[in-house]
Design an enzyme around this catalytic site. Structure first.
Site, PDB file in Angstrom:
ATOM      1  N   ASP A 246      -2.824   5.144  12.241  1.00  0.00           N
ATOM      2  CA  ASP A 246      -1.975   4.829  11.089  1.00  0.00           C
ATOM      3  C   ASP A 246      -0.727   5.700  11.118  1.00  0.00           C
ATOM      4  OD1 ASP A 246      -0.783   4.341   8.673  1.00  0.00           O
ATOM      5  OD2 ASP A 246      -2.592   4.541   7.480  1.00  0.00           O
TER       6      ASP A 246
ATOM      7  N   SER B  33       0.811  -1.212   0.000  1.00  0.00           N
ATOM      8  CA  SER B  33       0.000   0.000   0.000  1.00  0.00           C
ATOM      9  C   SER B  33       0.845   1.263   0.000  1.00  0.00           C
ATOM     10  CB  SER B  33      -0.945   0.005   1.203  1.00  0.00           C
ATOM     11  OG  SER B  33      -0.236  -0.201   2.412  1.00  0.00           O
TER      12      SER B  33
ATOM     13  N   HIS C 264       1.435   4.825   6.743  1.00  0.00           N
ATOM     14  CA  HIS C 264       1.213   5.514   5.476  1.00  0.00           C
ATOM     15  C   HIS C 264       1.440   7.007   5.652  1.00  0.00           C
ATOM     16  CE1 HIS C 264      -1.243   1.758   5.226  1.00  0.00           C
ATOM     17  NE2 HIS C 264      -0.608   1.701   4.062  1.00  0.00           N
TER      18      HIS C 264
END
Length: 418
Positions: free
Chosen positions: A394, A145, A397
């Site tokens: 998160d 990702s 990312h």
């Protein structure tokens, strides 16, 4: 960035020639103006495409500041008051995991920084220059990702060229394509979180994140079957290797990573990542005659949880970048980063031994990104939890727009030097 007032240059039109005063001819005035502008690095606020340096510095000179050698991967973060160069309103390609503006990240100061390498400057990506360079070419992002995160950043940066709206398509659930018809330029993204062939054998597993079989000497056909059609391939994968896995080579079980099974040697994630990286780079080395372009390996992104682990209230709440030296690559990040560097060095030598048909390049972003704990989504992102696996905050990312846009500044720099 210092400003320059043209009026201060034009107000004084008189100077002394020998012992008497004279008026400087218009041509000489223009030359003086050009010289002053060039040395001041003046930037002007002009609409759209023209919001660029009037006299841009050489993009790729390796000696651009008093003889210092330019190293684009070593440097510091400095303020960039002109950022951001797009928003989630101007770019529809931002995945919900990275859309920190939409999900209410309260301090958006993280977008107003740019990377300042040692010995030179790294210009922000000029989308017109990039598309001109890529005319008739194809570029693929291969990995997890974070590779998708990188691809989304590029698509968003190119949205400034309004006449170059891409046409998206989805050849498969693991393959996304953006085609820029005006430039005959294709951007592809392949979902290959381990780079090699893999299969899930337990949805829960010993760490509640699943257990996987990894075939460490078999590049994933999801992407490897297509490499002959690409001019440039950017490979990056690291975060999924933290999950427990059974490791196979030549069809035989050789060990595992955190499988907690009796009579199975734990070879660690370092071994798994090393061998998968080796297999991926071998597929791009030109040895089998398929790929004949430029292969890039982008190095590991540090996860930056503080105050706990990812599943135990860890978070990333900084509002400014670290200064150089405040935080270094160490621990588990070093465990992953070092074998990537070693495998790249070996692959580059192997490619050279094949006659230089393939160019191998290292995009070593790790040290720059270890300083940007402020630029992760934290809780300000959309998230559809996987079964048995919920990411509370998160810190892996990167928000878009944000620090990750620098990867594409680096990308243009590197592609222009090939």
């Amino acid at each position: 960035m210092g400003s320059l007032h043209i009026s201060s240059l034009t107000a004084r039109k008189h100077c002394c020639c020998s012992s008497r005063c004279c008026i400087v001819p218009a041509a000489v005035s223009l030359l003086l103006l050009v010289a002053a502008l060039a040395t001041s690095n003046a930037y002007f606020t002009l609409p759209d495409r023209h919001r660029l340096s009037l006299f841009p510095r050489p993009f790729f000179s390796s000696h651009t500041r008093r003889g210092e050698r330019c190293h684009i991967f070593r440097g510091d973060w400095v303020p960039d008051p002109d950022a951001p160069y797009y928003t989630n309103a101007t770019c529809k390609a931002i995945h919900e995991h990275y859309d920190c503006m939409r999900y209410g990240k309260p301090d958006l100061g993280f977008v107003r920084w740019r990377w300042q390498p040692d010995g030179c400057d790294l210009p922000r990506l000029d989308p017109w220059r990039f598309l001109d360079l890529m005319r008739g070419k194809s570029l693929a992002f291969v990995g997890d990702s974070l590779a998708r995160n990188h691809k989304d950043s590029l698509i968003c940066l190119l949205t400034r060229v309004q006449a170059a709206e891409p046409t998206p398509s989805w050849p498969s659930s693991k393959h996304t394509v953006y085609y820029y018809g005006q430039y005959n330029f294709t951007v592809s993204n392949f979902w290959a979180p381990y780079l090699v062939r893999h299969e899930q054998i337990d949805e829960d597993g010993p760490a509640h994140t699943g257990l996987w079989n990894l075939y460490l000497d078999e590049p994933d056909d999801v992407w490897a079957a297509h490499v002959a059609g690409f001019d440039y391939v950017v490979v990056s994968a690291s975060s999924w290797f933290y999950r427990p896995s059974m490791l196979y080579e030549a069809g035989r079980l050789v060990g595992c990573h955190y499988c907690l099974l009796p009579n199975v040697t734990d070879l660690t994630l370092r071994y798994a990542l090393r061998m998968a990286t080796r297999a991926a780079l071998r597929a791009l080395s030109g040895a089998d005659g398929r790929f004949r372009g430029t292969a890039m390996l982008r190095t590991v992104d540090p996860s930056q949880y503080e105050g706990g682990e990812w599943n135990k209230d860890g978070n990333c709440v900084r509002t400014r970048p670290y200064r150089r030296g405040e935080k270094r690559v160490q621990g588990i990040d070093m465990t992953v980063w070092a074998p990537q560097l070693e495998e790249f060095t070996a692959a580059k030598k192997a490619a050279a031994a094949e006659g230089g048909k393939v160019s191998m390049m290292l995009m070593d972003t790790t040290e720059a990104m270890i300083l940007r704990a402020d630029a992760h989504p934290s809780k300000f992102r959309g998230w559809t939890p996987e079964k048995h696996f919920t990411l509370n905050n998160d810190c892996v990312h990167w928000c878009l727009p944000g620090a990750i846009d620098t990867w594409n500044d680096m990308l243009l720099h590197m592609l222009s030097s090939t």
